[in-house]
Write a protein that holds these residues in place. Structure first.
Motif, PDB file in Angstrom:
ATOM      1  N   MET A   1      -7.634  -7.575 -16.075  1.00 48.02           N
ATOM      2  CA  MET A   1      -7.567  -6.355 -15.295  1.00 48.02           C
ATOM      3  C   MET A   1      -8.413  -5.284 -15.983  1.00 48.02           C
ATOM      4  SD  MET A   1      -5.883  -4.430 -12.796  1.00 48.02           S
ATOM      5  CE  MET A   1      -4.460  -5.377 -12.390  1.00 48.02           C
ATOM      6  N   ILE A   2      -9.314  -4.706 -15.248  1.00 42.44           N
ATOM      7  CA  ILE A   2     -10.183  -3.648 -15.765  1.00 42.44           C
ATOM      8  C   ILE A   2      -9.481  -2.305 -15.591  1.00 42.44           C
ATOM      9  CG2 ILE A   2     -12.377  -2.462 -15.412  1.00 42.44           C
ATOM     10  CD1 ILE A   2     -13.481  -5.238 -14.584  1.00 42.44           C
ATOM     11  N   LYS A   3      -9.506  -1.495 -16.642  1.00 39.73           N
ATOM     12  CA  LYS A   3      -8.850  -0.187 -16.606  1.00 39.73           C
ATOM     13  C   LYS A   3      -9.904   0.918 -16.545  1.00 39.73           C
ATOM     14  CE  LYS A   3      -4.774  -1.699 -19.032  1.00 39.73           C
ATOM     15  NZ  LYS A   3      -3.858  -1.473 -20.156  1.00 39.73           N
ATOM     16  N   ILE A   4      -9.726   1.778 -15.538  1.00 37.69           N
ATOM     17  CA  ILE A   4     -10.642   2.899 -15.330  1.00 37.69           C
ATOM     18  C   ILE A   4      -9.824   4.183 -15.315  1.00 37.69           C
ATOM     19  CG2 ILE A   4     -12.298   3.958 -13.736  1.00 37.69           C
ATOM     20  CD1 ILE A   4     -12.850   1.135 -12.640  1.00 37.69           C
ATOM     21  N   GLN A   5     -10.337   5.210 -15.978  1.00 37.22           N
ATOM     22  CA  GLN A   5      -9.714   6.530 -15.948  1.00 37.22           C
ATOM     23  C   GLN A   5     -10.677   7.520 -15.318  1.00 37.22           C
ATOM     24  OE1 GLN A   5      -8.410   7.792 -19.835  1.00 37.22           O
ATOM     25  NE2 GLN A   5      -7.076   6.019 -20.097  1.00 37.22           N
ATOM     26  N   CYS A   6     -10.120   8.447 -14.534  1.00 38.01           N
ATOM     27  CA  CYS A   6     -10.932   9.479 -13.889  1.00 38.01           C
ATOM     28  C   CYS A   6     -10.025  10.645 -13.510  1.00 38.01           C
ATOM     29  CB  CYS A   6     -11.649   8.911 -12.664  1.00 38.01           C
ATOM     30  SG  CYS A   6     -10.547   8.329 -11.364  1.00 38.01           S
ATOM     31  N   ASP A   7     -10.608  11.664 -12.906  1.00 39.51           N
ATOM     32  CA  ASP A   7      -9.832  12.825 -12.484  1.00 39.51           C
ATOM     33  C   ASP A   7      -9.006  12.505 -11.242  1.00 39.51           C
ATOM     34  OD1 ASP A   7     -11.432  13.916  -9.982  1.00 39.51           O
ATOM     35  OD2 ASP A   7     -12.916  13.440 -11.520  1.00 39.51           O
ATOM     36  N   LYS A   8      -7.978  13.310 -10.995  1.00 41.61           N
ATOM     37  CA  LYS A   8      -7.056  13.072  -9.875  1.00 41.61           C
ATOM     38  C   LYS A   8      -7.754  13.063  -8.523  1.00 41.61           C
ATOM     39  CE  LYS A   8      -2.951  14.749 -12.177  1.00 41.61           C
ATOM     40  NZ  LYS A   8      -1.920  15.754 -12.299  1.00 41.61           N
ATOM     41  N   ASN A   9      -8.783  13.894  -8.363  1.00 38.04           N
ATOM     42  CA  ASN A   9      -9.482  13.965  -7.078  1.00 38.04           C
ATOM     43  C   ASN A   9     -10.350  12.740  -6.802  1.00 38.04           C
ATOM     44  OD1 ASN A   9      -8.391  16.503  -6.625  1.00 38.04           O
ATOM     45  ND2 ASN A   9     -10.093  17.537  -7.601  1.00 38.04           N
ATOM     46  N   PHE A  10     -10.602  11.938  -7.816  1.00 35.10           N
ATOM     47  CA  PHE A  10     -11.484  10.783  -7.685  1.00 35.10           C
ATOM     48  C   PHE A  10     -10.714   9.457  -7.607  1.00 35.10           C
ATOM     49  CE2 PHE A  10     -15.595   8.729  -9.334  1.00 35.10           C
ATOM     50  CZ  PHE A  10     -16.300   9.018  -8.182  1.00 35.10           C
ATOM     51  N   ILE A  11      -9.443   9.477  -7.992  1.00 36.60           N
ATOM     52  CA  ILE A  11      -8.641   8.247  -8.052  1.00 36.60           C
ATOM     53  C   ILE A  11      -8.603   7.516  -6.714  1.00 36.60           C
ATOM     54  CG2 ILE A  11      -6.284   7.344  -8.332  1.00 36.60           C
ATOM     55  CD1 ILE A  11      -5.912   9.402 -10.587  1.00 36.60           C
ATOM     56  N   ASN A  12      -8.225   8.203  -5.640  1.00 36.50           N
ATOM     57  CA  ASN A  12      -8.098   7.529  -4.343  1.00 36.50           C
ATOM     58  C   ASN A  12      -9.440   7.039  -3.808  1.00 36.50           C
ATOM     59  OD1 ASN A  12      -5.326   7.703  -4.223  1.00 36.50           O
ATOM     60  ND2 ASN A  12      -5.354   9.682  -3.211  1.00 36.50           N
ATOM     61  N   ILE A  13     -10.506   7.783  -4.070  1.00 39.62           N
ATOM     62  CA  ILE A  13     -11.839   7.359  -3.638  1.00 39.62           C
ATOM     63  C   ILE A  13     -12.207   6.048  -4.322  1.00 39.62           C
ATOM     64  CG2 ILE A  13     -14.300   7.932  -3.766  1.00 39.62           C
ATOM     65  CD1 ILE A  13     -13.417  10.910  -3.432  1.00 39.62           C
ATOM     66  N   LEU A  14     -12.017   5.987  -5.640  1.00 36.47           N
ATOM     67  CA  LEU A  14     -12.325   4.758  -6.381  1.00 36.47           C
ATOM     68  C   LEU A  14     -11.433   3.597  -5.958  1.00 36.47           C
ATOM     69  CD1 LEU A  14     -13.001   5.844 -10.075  1.00 36.47           C
ATOM     70  CD2 LEU A  14     -14.600   4.844  -8.460  1.00 36.47           C
ATOM     71  N   ARG A  15     -10.140   3.872  -5.781  1.00 41.84           N
ATOM     72  CA  ARG A  15      -9.220   2.794  -5.367  1.00 41.84           C
ATOM     73  C   ARG A  15      -9.635   2.215  -4.018  1.00 41.84           C
ATOM     74  NH1 ARG A  15      -3.466   5.518  -7.174  1.00 41.84           N
ATOM     75  NH2 ARG A  15      -3.654   4.989  -9.389  1.00 41.84           N
ATOM     76  N   ARG A  16     -10.012   3.078  -3.086  1.00 42.45           N
ATOM     77  CA  ARG A  16     -10.443   2.610  -1.769  1.00 42.45           C
ATOM     78  C   ARG A  16     -11.697   1.747  -1.888  1.00 42.45           C
ATOM     79  NH1 ARG A  16      -9.185   7.423   1.437  1.00 42.45           N
ATOM     80  NH2 ARG A  16     -10.562   8.269  -0.093  1.00 42.45           N
ATOM     81  N   PHE A  17     -12.663   2.197  -2.680  1.00 44.82           N
ATOM     82  CA  PHE A  17     -13.897   1.446  -2.850  1.00 44.82           C
ATOM     83  C   PHE A  17     -13.638   0.106  -3.538  1.00 44.82           C
ATOM     84  CE2 PHE A  17     -17.709   0.394  -5.378  1.00 44.82           C
ATOM     85  CZ  PHE A  17     -18.580   0.175  -4.334  1.00 44.82           C
ATOM     86  N   PHE A  18     -12.878   0.110  -4.633  1.00 43.33           N
ATOM     87  CA  PHE A  18     -12.612  -1.126  -5.373  1.00 43.33           C
ATOM     88  C   PHE A  18     -11.734  -2.102  -4.594  1.00 43.33           C
ATOM     89  CE2 PHE A  18     -14.518   0.905  -8.990  1.00 43.33           C
ATOM     90  CZ  PHE A  18     -14.971  -0.148  -9.759  1.00 43.33           C
ATOM     91  N   SER A  19     -10.949  -1.605  -3.647  1.00 42.10           N
ATOM     92  CA  SER A  19     -10.104  -2.515  -2.844  1.00 42.10           C
ATOM     93  C   SER A  19     -10.953  -3.449  -1.988  1.00 42.10           C
ATOM     94  CB  SER A  19      -9.136  -1.715  -1.962  1.00 42.10           C
ATOM     95  OG  SER A  19      -9.834  -1.082  -0.900  1.00 42.10           O
ATOM     96  N   LEU A  20     -12.202  -3.094  -1.754  1.00 42.67           N
ATOM     97  CA  LEU A  20     -13.100  -3.932  -0.957  1.00 42.67           C
ATOM     98  C   LEU A  20     -13.901  -4.911  -1.812  1.00 42.67           C
ATOM     99  CD1 LEU A  20     -14.442  -1.113   1.381  1.00 42.67           C
ATOM    100  CD2 LEU A  20     -12.649  -2.788   1.887  1.00 42.67           C
ATOM    101  N   LEU A  21     -13.740  -4.832  -3.121  1.00 45.22           N
ATOM    102  CA  LEU A  21     -14.471  -5.703  -4.036  1.00 45.22           C
ATOM    103  C   LEU A  21     -13.536  -6.769  -4.622  1.00 45.22           C
ATOM    104  CD1 LEU A  21     -16.453  -3.016  -6.073  1.00 45.22           C
ATOM    105  CD2 LEU A  21     -17.325  -4.440  -4.218  1.00 45.22           C
ATOM    106  N   PRO A  22     -14.077  -7.910  -4.996  1.00 42.98           N
ATOM    107  CA  PRO A  22     -13.248  -8.946  -5.627  1.00 42.98           C
ATOM    108  C   PRO A  22     -13.045  -8.669  -7.124  1.00 42.98           C
ATOM    109  CG  PRO A  22     -15.475  -9.753  -5.378  1.00 42.98           C
ATOM    110  CD  PRO A  22     -15.439  -8.385  -4.760  1.00 42.98           C
ATOM    111  N   ILE A  23     -12.605  -7.449  -7.432  1.00 50.27           N
ATOM    112  CA  ILE A  23     -12.419  -7.014  -8.815  1.00 50.27           C
ATOM    113  C   ILE A  23     -11.028  -6.405  -8.928  1.00 50.27           C
ATOM    114  CG2 ILE A  23     -13.163  -5.349 -10.571  1.00 50.27           C
ATOM    115  CD1 ILE A  23     -15.979  -5.543  -9.330  1.00 50.27           C
ATOM    116  N   GLU A  24     -10.278  -6.847  -9.935  1.00 52.17           N
ATOM    117  CA  GLU A  24      -8.969  -6.254 -10.183  1.00 52.17           C
ATOM    118  C   GLU A  24      -9.155  -5.070 -11.122  1.00 52.17           C
ATOM    119  OE1 GLU A  24      -5.491  -8.590 -10.981  1.00 52.17           O
ATOM    120  OE2 GLU A  24      -6.562 -10.384 -10.312  1.00 52.17           O
TER     121      GLU A  24
END
Length: 154
Positions: A1-24
């Motif tokens: 599992m890859i761990k990424i940290q970012c600001d609160k305003n960016f979390i949902n954007i990244l989660r949405r984008f990564f949900s479409l990739l075959p990456i945990e």
């Protein structure tokens, strides 16, 4: 599992984008715990925060932050519109652009990525240019195939 940290305003954007990739990927707000990638968008960075991560993505226009990170051991990848940035945009329009990786890099899986230009199409939420670059480069660092990054759904 890859761990990424970012600001609160960016979390949902990244989660949405990564949900479409075959990456945990586990994407969370900044903390003192170690992570694989830390994305520092200057206007949302906690004061005195120094990340503990393998890669740090920062806005190349933020000279104060670049100086502040001068002592970290992480690999710093600059993202921005400067010709000195590691990753930049060689063109941009309302919902299309070309991300340019100006120096080769090795991702978390050990794969080397040479310099490239990647045309992309953006759909959904409107975000700033540097954040688009950071999304693409963070996915690349996680081992995403470059062909998976030409359509960005936010």
């Amino acid at each position: 599992m890859i761990k990424i940290q970012c600001d609160k305003n960016f979390i949902n954007i990244l989660r949405r984008f990564f949900s479409l990739l075959p990456i945990e990927a586990e994407i969370n707000f900044f903390s003192t715990s170690e992570c694989d990638i830390c994305i520092l968008r200057d206007e949302f960075l906690p004061e005195r925060f120094i990340p503990s991560s393998k890669f740090i993505l920062i806005n190349s226009d933020d000279s104060k932050l670049i100086k502040r990170l001068g002592t970290v051991r992480s690999r710093v990848i600059t993202c921005g519109l400067s010709t000195r940035s590691t990753a930049t945009l060689s063109s941009i329009s309302e919902n299309k652009g070309v991300v340019c990786l100006q120096r080769s890099l090795v991702d978390l899986t050990g794969k080397k990525h040479p310099q490239f230009e990647l045309p992309f199409e953006l759909s959904g939420k409107i975000i700033d240019d540097v954040s688009v670059i950071m999304i693409i480069i963070s996915a690349l660092l996680c081992g995403a195939n470059i062909s998976q990054l030409n359509k960005i759904y936010l």
